[in-house]
Design a protein around this motif. Structure first.
Motif, PDB file in Angstrom:
ATOM      1  N   LEU A  83      43.160 -49.414 123.683  1.00  9.76           N
ATOM      2  CA  LEU A  83      44.394 -49.112 124.402  1.00  9.76           C
ATOM      3  C   LEU A  83      44.292 -47.713 124.990  1.00  9.76           C
ATOM      4  CD1 LEU A  83      47.473 -49.812 124.983  1.00  9.76           C
ATOM      5  CD2 LEU A  83      47.954 -48.533 122.886  1.00  9.76           C
ATOM      6  N   TRP A  84      44.541 -47.591 126.278  1.00  9.37           N
ATOM      7  CA  TRP A  84      44.534 -46.299 126.956  1.00  9.37           C
ATOM      8  C   TRP A  84      45.951 -45.940 127.397  1.00  9.37           C
ATOM      9  CZ3 TRP A  84      40.495 -42.992 127.433  1.00  9.37           C
ATOM     10  CH2 TRP A  84      39.202 -43.485 127.268  1.00  9.37           C
ATOM     11  N   ILE A  85      46.327 -44.690 127.173  1.00 13.98           N
ATOM     12  CA  ILE A  85      47.565 -44.136 127.719  1.00 13.98           C
ATOM     13  C   ILE A  85      47.152 -42.969 128.608  1.00 13.98           C
ATOM     14  CG2 ILE A  85      49.771 -43.026 127.208  1.00 13.98           C
ATOM     15  CD1 ILE A  85      49.742 -44.440 124.517  1.00 13.98           C
ATOM     16  N   VAL A  86      47.373 -43.125 129.905  1.00 11.04           N
ATOM     17  CA  VAL A  86      46.882 -42.152 130.880  1.00 11.04           C
ATOM     18  C   VAL A  86      48.060 -41.374 131.454  1.00 11.04           C
ATOM     19  CG1 VAL A  86      45.554 -41.829 132.990  1.00 11.04           C
ATOM     20  CG2 VAL A  86      44.994 -43.728 131.435  1.00 11.04           C
ATOM     21  N   ILE A  87      48.055 -40.068 131.237  1.00 11.95           N
ATOM     22  CA  ILE A  87      49.102 -39.180 131.751  1.00 11.95           C
ATOM     23  C   ILE A  87      48.526 -38.453 132.960  1.00 11.95           C
ATOM     24  CG2 ILE A  87      50.702 -37.320 131.192  1.00 11.95           C
ATOM     25  CD1 ILE A  87      50.332 -38.081 128.240  1.00 11.95           C
ATOM     26  N   ILE A  94      44.852 -40.811 126.272  1.00  9.76           N
ATOM     27  CA  ILE A  94      44.842 -41.084 124.833  1.00  9.76           C
ATOM     28  C   ILE A  94      44.174 -42.441 124.635  1.00  9.76           C
ATOM     29  CG2 ILE A  94      46.260 -41.468 122.782  1.00  9.76           C
ATOM     30  CD1 ILE A  94      48.408 -39.719 124.126  1.00  9.76           C
ATOM     31  N   ARG A  95      43.149 -42.459 123.784  1.00  9.61           N
ATOM     32  CA  ARG A  95      42.384 -43.684 123.548  1.00  9.61           C
ATOM     33  C   ARG A  95      42.615 -44.154 122.114  1.00  9.61           C
ATOM     34  NH1 ARG A  95      36.324 -42.938 125.016  1.00  9.61           N
ATOM     35  NH2 ARG A  95      36.592 -41.250 123.479  1.00  9.61           N
ATOM     36  N   GLU A  96      43.113 -45.382 121.979  1.00 13.08           N
ATOM     37  CA  GLU A  96      43.375 -45.961 120.664  1.00 13.08           C
ATOM     38  C   GLU A  96      42.485 -47.177 120.444  1.00 13.08           C
ATOM     39  OE1 GLU A  96      45.705 -45.105 118.146  1.00 13.08           O
ATOM     40  OE2 GLU A  96      45.880 -43.232 119.251  1.00 13.08           O
ATOM     41  N   ASN A  97      41.729 -47.163 119.364  1.00  9.63           N
ATOM     42  CA  ASN A  97      40.931 -48.315 118.978  1.00  9.63           C
ATOM     43  C   ASN A  97      41.843 -49.284 118.240  1.00  9.63           C
ATOM     44  OD1 ASN A  97      39.249 -50.130 117.483  1.00  9.63           O
ATOM     45  ND2 ASN A  97      37.538 -48.695 117.701  1.00  9.63           N
ATOM     46  N   LEU A  98      42.218 -50.363 118.886  1.00  7.87           N
ATOM     47  CA  LEU A  98      43.203 -51.276 118.321  1.00  7.87           C
ATOM     48  C   LEU A  98      42.700 -51.959 117.054  1.00  7.87           C
ATOM     49  CD1 LEU A  98      44.593 -52.968 121.564  1.00  7.87           C
ATOM     50  CD2 LEU A  98      45.451 -50.954 120.356  1.00  7.87           C
ATOM     51  N   GLU A  99      41.414 -52.248 116.993  1.00  8.97           N
ATOM     52  CA  GLU A  99      40.864 -52.914 115.816  1.00  8.97           C
ATOM     53  C   GLU A  99      40.798 -51.965 114.627  1.00  8.97           C
ATOM     54  OE1 GLU A  99      37.156 -54.257 117.387  1.00  8.97           O
ATOM     55  OE2 GLU A  99      38.000 -56.151 118.095  1.00  8.97           O
TER      56      GLU A  99
END
Length: 216
Positions: A83-87, A94-99
């Motif tokens: 999951l990426w949240i790009v500001i 912000i990079r989230e490893n969902l697994e």
């Protein structure tokens, strides 16, 4: 006047008598049946968090890829694994490893089977609601574990099983709400729409939204 008042009391009784046949399982099956026919969709969205309202366009591709493109230029997107949240204006991603973090995405309700693995569904007392001028149904979910991403999740669906609104409160007590207005179904969407490639000037922060079970 007395006849009018009696009529007002009898009509709701007849309506709710018909709703007694509806169970949480029948509504979940409606969602599953409906979503199984949807391979992709586009929609406009309204996203509310911390009492602030945002809007934009959403793209979804089964089973769990999505991209939310905000009118501000910011983006939230996922290929189902990251999951990426790009500001945009701060050049931050912000990079989230969902697994790894077991983070639930804003579209977790679309994978109803996965949702039931972590949450217990039930019908609240006032599960019949009016939404956008039409009768709809409300389903609530409570977590099976304290490690779940959300304290609760609520879905509002049409009688056909189409998800219209999702409301959730995360473990930090922050409530988020996502409303969708669909604009198209089952169109071709390229894989690159759900991928993000930061440039050399982007500041990247990894797994800062939710701690992993080992860190909890």
């Amino acid at each position: 006047m007395k006849r009018f008042l009696i009529g007002m009391f009898f009509v709701p009784v007849l309506v709710f008598a018909q709703q007694d046949k509806i169970t949480v399982n029948t509504l979940l099956q409606k969602i599953q049946n409906y979503t199984s026919t949807i391979k992709s969709f586009t929609a406009t969205f309204v996203y509310v968090v911390n009492k602030k309202t945002y809007n934009g366009v959403m793209y979804y591709k089964a089973p769990q890829k999505f991209a939310m493109e905000y009118s501000s230029g910011n983006r939230i997107l996922s290929d189902g694994k990251v999951l990426w949240i790009v500001i945009k204006d701060q050049n931050i991603a912000i990079r989230e490893n969902l697994e790894k973090t077991k983070t639930a995405t804003p579209l977790t309700g679309w994978n109803i089977q996965r949702l039931q693995k972590e949450y217990i569904p039930f019908l609240p007392k006032d599960y019949v609601v009016m939404f956008r001028g039409k009768q709809s149904y409300r389903i609530e979910f409570k977590p099976k574990s304290t490690l779940s991403a959300f304290r609760y999740i609520e879905l509002v669906i049409t009688p056909e099983g189409q998800i219209q609104r999702m409301v959730a409160k995360n473990q930090l007590g922050r409530e988020v709400q996502l409303e969708l207005s669909y604009t198209g179904f089952n169109m071709s969407l390229g894989e690159d729409r759900f991928l993000y490639e930061p440039d050399e000037n982007t500041y990247i922060f990894d797994d800062i939204l939710i701690s992993t079970p080992a860190e909890s």
